[in-house]
Design an enzyme around this catalytic site. Structure first.
Site, PDB file in Angstrom:
ATOM      1  N   LYS A  66       0.833  -1.202   0.000  1.00 17.92           N
ATOM      2  CA  LYS A  66       0.000   0.000   0.000  1.00 17.92           C
ATOM      3  C   LYS A  66       0.872   1.259   0.000  1.00 17.92           C
ATOM      4  O   LYS A  66       2.090   1.178   0.190  1.00 17.92           O
ATOM      5  CB  LYS A  66      -0.922  -0.039   1.224  1.00 17.92           C
ATOM      6  CG  LYS A  66      -1.835  -1.292   1.243  1.00 17.92           C
ATOM      7  CD  LYS A  66      -2.950  -1.108   2.268  1.00 17.92           C
ATOM      8  CE  LYS A  66      -3.213  -2.353   3.052  1.00 17.92           C
ATOM      9  NZ  LYS A  66      -4.259  -2.157   4.075  1.00 17.92           N
TER      10      LYS A  66
ATOM     11  N   ASN B 169      -1.195  -0.338   7.653  1.00 18.24           N
ATOM     12  CA  ASN B 169      -0.596  -1.660   7.885  1.00 18.24           C
ATOM     13  C   ASN B 169       0.195  -2.182   6.674  1.00 18.24           C
ATOM     14  O   ASN B 169       0.450  -3.368   6.560  1.00 18.24           O
ATOM     15  CB  ASN B 169      -1.645  -2.657   8.386  1.00 18.24           C
ATOM     16  CG  ASN B 169      -2.741  -2.940   7.378  1.00 18.24           C
ATOM     17  OD1 ASN B 169      -2.743  -2.360   6.288  1.00 18.24           O
ATOM     18  ND2 ASN B 169      -3.657  -3.819   7.712  1.00 18.24           N
TER      19      ASN B 169
ATOM     20  N   HIS C 223      -1.493  -5.596   1.755  1.00 13.33           N
ATOM     21  CA  HIS C 223      -2.766  -6.302   1.669  1.00 13.33           C
ATOM     22  C   HIS C 223      -2.517  -7.664   1.034  1.00 13.33           C
ATOM     23  O   HIS C 223      -1.723  -7.784   0.111  1.00 13.33           O
ATOM     24  CB  HIS C 223      -3.757  -5.522   0.797  1.00 13.33           C
ATOM     25  CG  HIS C 223      -4.968  -6.315   0.428  1.00 13.33           C
ATOM     26  ND1 HIS C 223      -6.060  -6.413   1.243  1.00 13.33           N
ATOM     27  CD2 HIS C 223      -5.230  -7.099  -0.651  1.00 13.33           C
ATOM     28  CE1 HIS C 223      -6.958  -7.212   0.676  1.00 13.33           C
ATOM     29  NE2 HIS C 223      -6.478  -7.649  -0.477  1.00 13.33           N
TER      30      HIS C 223
ATOM     31  N   GLU D 111      -9.618 -10.632  -6.865  1.00 11.67           N
ATOM     32  CA  GLU D 111      -8.664  -9.521  -6.786  1.00 11.67           C
ATOM     33  C   GLU D 111      -7.637  -9.589  -7.915  1.00 11.67           C
ATOM     34  O   GLU D 111      -7.283  -8.551  -8.490  1.00 11.67           O
ATOM     35  CB  GLU D 111      -7.996  -9.508  -5.403  1.00 11.67           C
ATOM     36  CG  GLU D 111      -8.985  -9.090  -4.309  1.00 11.67           C
ATOM     37  CD  GLU D 111      -8.468  -9.200  -2.882  1.00 11.67           C
ATOM     38  OE1 GLU D 111      -9.213  -8.836  -1.959  1.00 11.67           O
ATOM     39  OE2 GLU D 111      -7.317  -9.666  -2.673  1.00 11.67           O
TER      40      GLU D 111
ATOM     41  N   TYR E  78     -12.135  -2.922  -2.301  1.00 15.33           N
ATOM     42  CA  TYR E  78     -12.597  -3.115  -0.921  1.00 15.33           C
ATOM     43  C   TYR E  78     -14.114  -3.230  -0.808  1.00 15.33           C
ATOM     44  O   TYR E  78     -14.665  -2.983   0.264  1.00 15.33           O
ATOM     45  CB  TYR E  78     -12.092  -1.964  -0.052  1.00 15.33           C
ATOM     46  CG  TYR E  78     -10.640  -2.085   0.370  1.00 15.33           C
ATOM     47  CD1 TYR E  78     -10.153  -3.244   0.975  1.00 15.33           C
ATOM     48  CD2 TYR E  78      -9.749  -1.019   0.198  1.00 15.33           C
ATOM     49  CE1 TYR E  78      -8.828  -3.349   1.378  1.00 15.33           C
ATOM     50  CE2 TYR E  78      -8.419  -1.116   0.608  1.00 15.33           C
ATOM     51  CZ  TYR E  78      -7.966  -2.278   1.201  1.00 15.33           C
ATOM     52  OH  TYR E  78      -6.659  -2.379   1.613  1.00 15.33           O
TER      53      TYR E  78
HETATM   54  P1  CMP Z   1      -6.331  -5.020   4.411  1.00 16.52           P
HETATM   55  O1  CMP Z   1      -5.711  -6.357   4.561  1.00 16.52           O
HETATM   56  O2  CMP Z   1      -5.931  -4.181   3.261  1.00 16.52           O
HETATM   57  O3  CMP Z   1      -7.913  -5.205   4.360  1.00 16.52           O
HETATM   58  C1  CMP Z   1      -8.810  -4.216   4.796  1.00 16.52           C
HETATM   59  C2  CMP Z   1      -8.130  -3.068   5.450  1.00 16.52           C
HETATM   60  O4  CMP Z   1      -8.961  -2.249   6.244  1.00 16.52           O
HETATM   61  C3  CMP Z   1      -7.111  -3.591   6.434  1.00 16.52           C
HETATM   62  O5  CMP Z   1      -6.047  -4.171   5.751  1.00 16.52           O
HETATM   63  C4  CMP Z   1      -6.798  -2.345   7.231  1.00 16.52           C
HETATM   64  O6  CMP Z   1      -5.798  -1.557   6.623  1.00 16.52           O
HETATM   65  C5  CMP Z   1      -8.111  -1.602   7.163  1.00 16.52           C
HETATM   66  N1  CMP Z   1      -8.762  -1.603   8.461  1.00 16.52           N
HETATM   67  C6  CMP Z   1      -9.207  -2.662   9.150  1.00 16.52           C
HETATM   68  N2  CMP Z   1      -9.768  -2.254  10.310  1.00 16.52           N
HETATM   69  C7  CMP Z   1      -9.654  -0.911  10.335  1.00 16.52           C
HETATM   70  C8  CMP Z   1     -10.026   0.087  11.263  1.00 16.52           C
HETATM   71  N3  CMP Z   1     -10.635  -0.216  12.409  1.00 16.52           N
HETATM   72  N4  CMP Z   1      -9.749   1.366  10.952  1.00 16.52           N
HETATM   73  C9  CMP Z   1      -9.165   1.671   9.789  1.00 16.52           C
HETATM   74  N5  CMP Z   1      -8.776   0.771   8.863  1.00 16.52           N
HETATM   75  C10 CMP Z   1      -9.018  -0.504   9.154  1.00 16.52           C
END
Ligand code: CMP
Length: 144
Positions: free
Chosen positions: A10, A113, A116, A127, A50
């Site tokens: 990301k 984070n 993905h 995806e 998403y």
């Molecule tokens: P990802 O694996 O990309 O899949 C969905 C994403 O939503 C996840 O990683 C996080 O980056 C994001 N995410 C999940 N929970 C939260 C939250 N409580 N607040 C903000 N972002 C979130």
């Protein structure tokens, strides 16, 4: 089972200079890189990626963030790569991911984070089809 999964670094991971570090962890494990490109997704594209999360309160911010800068989109192939890729990545919330995992070692908060990974065979298929056309994926086995 020989599988393919979709993995994206990301905008935060790209900006922090973690492309090589992340690619290296999948490579060293023994998975094969079958597609890779760097793109800035549109907000509409991020919403498609998403779509399962559209009822969540963080959906809008999440889509804004994914479309905020360059993303490295990849397809990795290997035995059990969908599930094991998730293991390499670690828990979604970096506060809960174990040391030794990508998020455990390199991230601290859930909305930044860095990576993905598809969570199941069906999402992997969807995806990969969303991010790549068939011709962008290479084959390691000769057809000769
Ligand atoms: P990802 O694996 O990309 O899949 C969905 C994403 O939503 C996840 O990683 C996080 O980056 C994001 N995410 C999940 N929970 C939260 C939250 N409580 N607040 C903000 N972002 C979130």
């Amino acid at each position: 089972e020989l599988e393919r999964t979709f993995i994206a670094i990301k905008p935060d991971g790209v900006q922090r200079g973690l492309i090589a570090e992340i690619v290296s962890r999948f490579e060293r494990k023994g998975f094969k890189l079958v597609a890779i490109k760097i793109v800035v997704p549109s907000k509409e594209f991020a919403q498609k990626h998403y779509h399962d999360l559209k009822e969540r309160p963080f959906f809008n911010g999440l889509c804004d963030f994914l479309s905020s800068g360059p993303v490295v989109a990849m397809v990795w192939e290997g035995e059990g790569v969908i599930k094991y890729g998730r293991k390499l990545i670690g828990a979604t919330d970096p506060q809960k991911s174990e040391p030794g995992t990508i998020r455990g070692d390199l991230a601290v908060v859930v909305d930044r984070n860095i990576i993905h990974g598809s969570d199941a065979p069906k999402t992997a298929k969807d995806e990969i089809a969303l991010w790549f056309s068939h011709g962008e994926l290479v084959s390691y086995t000769s057809n000769a």
